[in-house]
Write an enzyme that holds these catalytic residues in place. Structure first.
Site, PDB file in Angstrom:
ATOM      1  N   GLU A   1       9.452  10.166  -7.903  1.00 17.20           N
ATOM      2  CA  GLU A   1      10.078  10.441  -6.597  1.00 17.20           C
ATOM      3  C   GLU A   1      11.013   9.308  -6.192  1.00 17.20           C
ATOM      4  O   GLU A   1      12.115   9.549  -5.701  1.00 17.20           O
ATOM      5  CB  GLU A   1       8.952  10.604  -5.568  1.00 17.20           C
ATOM      6  CG  GLU A   1       9.399  10.846  -4.154  1.00 17.20           C
ATOM      7  CD  GLU A   1       8.229  10.755  -3.182  1.00 17.20           C
ATOM      8  OE1 GLU A   1       8.450  10.341  -2.043  1.00 17.20           O
ATOM      9  OE2 GLU A   1       7.088  11.077  -3.577  1.00 17.20           O
ATOM     10  N   VAL A   2      10.569   8.062  -6.367  1.00 13.19           N
ATOM     11  CA  VAL A   2      11.376   6.903  -5.969  1.00 13.19           C
ATOM     12  C   VAL A   2      11.925   6.244  -7.233  1.00 13.19           C
ATOM     13  O   VAL A   2      11.167   5.844  -8.119  1.00 13.19           O
ATOM     14  CB  VAL A   2      10.527   5.893  -5.162  1.00 13.19           C
ATOM     15  CG1 VAL A   2      11.368   4.672  -4.798  1.00 13.19           C
ATOM     16  CG2 VAL A   2       9.967   6.555  -3.903  1.00 13.19           C
TER      17      VAL A   2
ATOM     18  N   ASN B   1       5.119   6.858 -13.154  1.00 13.81           N
ATOM     19  CA  ASN B   1       5.873   8.099 -13.319  1.00 13.81           C
ATOM     20  C   ASN B   1       7.324   7.764 -13.636  1.00 13.81           C
ATOM     21  O   ASN B   1       7.913   6.883 -13.000  1.00 13.81           O
ATOM     22  CB  ASN B   1       5.800   8.936 -12.033  1.00 13.81           C
ATOM     23  CG  ASN B   1       4.387   9.395 -11.732  1.00 13.81           C
ATOM     24  OD1 ASN B   1       3.652   9.786 -12.627  1.00 13.81           O
ATOM     25  ND2 ASN B   1       3.984   9.327 -10.467  1.00 13.81           N
TER      26      ASN B   1
ATOM     27  N   HIS C   1       7.707   1.564 -10.337  1.00 14.07           N
ATOM     28  CA  HIS C   1       6.517   1.155  -9.582  1.00 14.07           C
ATOM     29  C   HIS C   1       5.280   1.559 -10.353  1.00 14.07           C
ATOM     30  O   HIS C   1       5.207   2.644 -10.921  1.00 14.07           O
ATOM     31  CB  HIS C   1       6.508   1.762  -8.172  1.00 14.07           C
ATOM     32  CG  HIS C   1       6.818   3.221  -8.129  1.00 14.07           C
ATOM     33  ND1 HIS C   1       8.091   3.726  -8.242  1.00 14.07           N
ATOM     34  CD2 HIS C   1       6.003   4.290  -7.988  1.00 14.07           C
ATOM     35  CE1 HIS C   1       8.054   5.033  -8.179  1.00 14.07           C
ATOM     36  NE2 HIS C   1       6.792   5.415  -8.030  1.00 14.07           N
TER      37      HIS C   1
ATOM     38  N   ARG D   1       0.839  -1.203   0.000  1.00  6.62           N
ATOM     39  CA  ARG D   1       0.000   0.000   0.000  1.00  6.62           C
ATOM     40  C   ARG D   1       0.872   1.250   0.000  1.00  6.62           C
ATOM     41  O   ARG D   1       1.865   1.311   0.731  1.00  6.62           O
ATOM     42  CB  ARG D   1      -0.939  -0.004   1.217  1.00  6.62           C
ATOM     43  CG  ARG D   1      -1.892  -1.152   1.170  1.00  6.62           C
ATOM     44  CD  ARG D   1      -2.981  -1.097   2.224  1.00  6.62           C
ATOM     45  NE  ARG D   1      -3.661  -2.387   2.239  1.00  6.62           N
ATOM     46  CZ  ARG D   1      -4.548  -2.776   1.335  1.00  6.62           C
ATOM     47  NH1 ARG D   1      -4.897  -1.955   0.355  1.00  6.62           N
ATOM     48  NH2 ARG D   1      -5.085  -3.976   1.399  1.00  6.62           N
ATOM     49  N   ASP D   2       0.474   2.241  -0.804  1.00  5.08           N
ATOM     50  CA  ASP D   2       1.204   3.514  -0.836  1.00  5.08           C
ATOM     51  C   ASP D   2       1.074   4.207   0.517  1.00  5.08           C
ATOM     52  O   ASP D   2      -0.004   4.222   1.122  1.00  5.08           O
ATOM     53  CB  ASP D   2       0.636   4.410  -1.955  1.00  5.08           C
ATOM     54  CG  ASP D   2       1.567   5.561  -2.266  1.00  5.08           C
ATOM     55  OD1 ASP D   2       2.146   5.566  -3.369  1.00  5.08           O
ATOM     56  OD2 ASP D   2       1.720   6.465  -1.407  1.00  5.08           O
ATOM     57  N   ILE D   3       2.174   4.762   0.982  1.00  6.56           N
ATOM     58  CA  ILE D   3       2.202   5.415   2.298  1.00  6.56           C
ATOM     59  C   ILE D   3       1.388   6.716   2.290  1.00  6.56           C
ATOM     60  O   ILE D   3       0.957   7.184   3.343  1.00  6.56           O
ATOM     61  CB  ILE D   3       3.674   5.659   2.719  1.00  6.56           C
ATOM     62  CG1 ILE D   3       3.818   5.701   4.223  1.00  6.56           C
ATOM     63  CG2 ILE D   3       4.262   6.874   2.053  1.00  6.56           C
ATOM     64  CD1 ILE D   3       5.265   5.594   4.698  1.00  6.56           C
TER      65      ILE D   3
END
Ligand code: DGP
Length: 123
Positions: A96-97, A88, A101, A31-33
């Protein structure tokens, strides 16, 4: 195979906790934080690949399996009337990461436009 400085590689190794939804030998889903919809999962290949620019033919089977899995997990999560996949990439994609993903985003209500509207010539 893995990058010790990568947050998502550290999640794969269990060094950083996550709320896991699915795992097999090549894929982890958690799950995305910072959820941006009632359903917001992140699907990652366990092997470190920074962006889609970096994919090789050898990554095709695992990426294909992720596509198949996305719809199945969206249904399992209750997103039965549609969902959205977002990947993305790089600076322009506001990634961002730096570990590939797939964001799996789902309702129950429609998610809104894919990008914030901005005026362009001809609008
Ligand atoms: P992106 O902009 O596509 O790179 O989105 C990265 C997403 O990763 C963002 O929605 C927040 C999420 N995220 C970042 N760090 C962590 C973490 O440590 N755990 C979890 N579960 N999600 C994270």
């Amino acid at each position: 195979m893995q990058d010790p400085d990568c947050i998502f590689c550290r999640i794969v190794k269990g060094e950083i906790p996550s709320r896991k939804v699915y795992e097999d030998d090549g894929i982890l889903v958690f799950r995305d934080i910072r959820p941006q919809a009632p359903v917001h999962l992140l699907m990652i290949p366990k092997a470190h690949v920074a962006t889609m620019y970096d994919l090789t033919d050898g990554d095709a089977p695992v990426m294909g399996r992720m596509m198949r899995l996305a719809g199945k997990l969206a249904l399992d999560e209750g997103a039965r009337d549609g969902f959205r996949l977002i990947v993305n990439n790089g600076r322009v994609g506001l990634q961002e990461v730096q570990h590939i993903h797939l964001h799996v985003l789902g309702g129950p209500e429609p998610l809104g436009p894919m990008l914030p509207r901005r005026s362009t010539q001809g609008d």
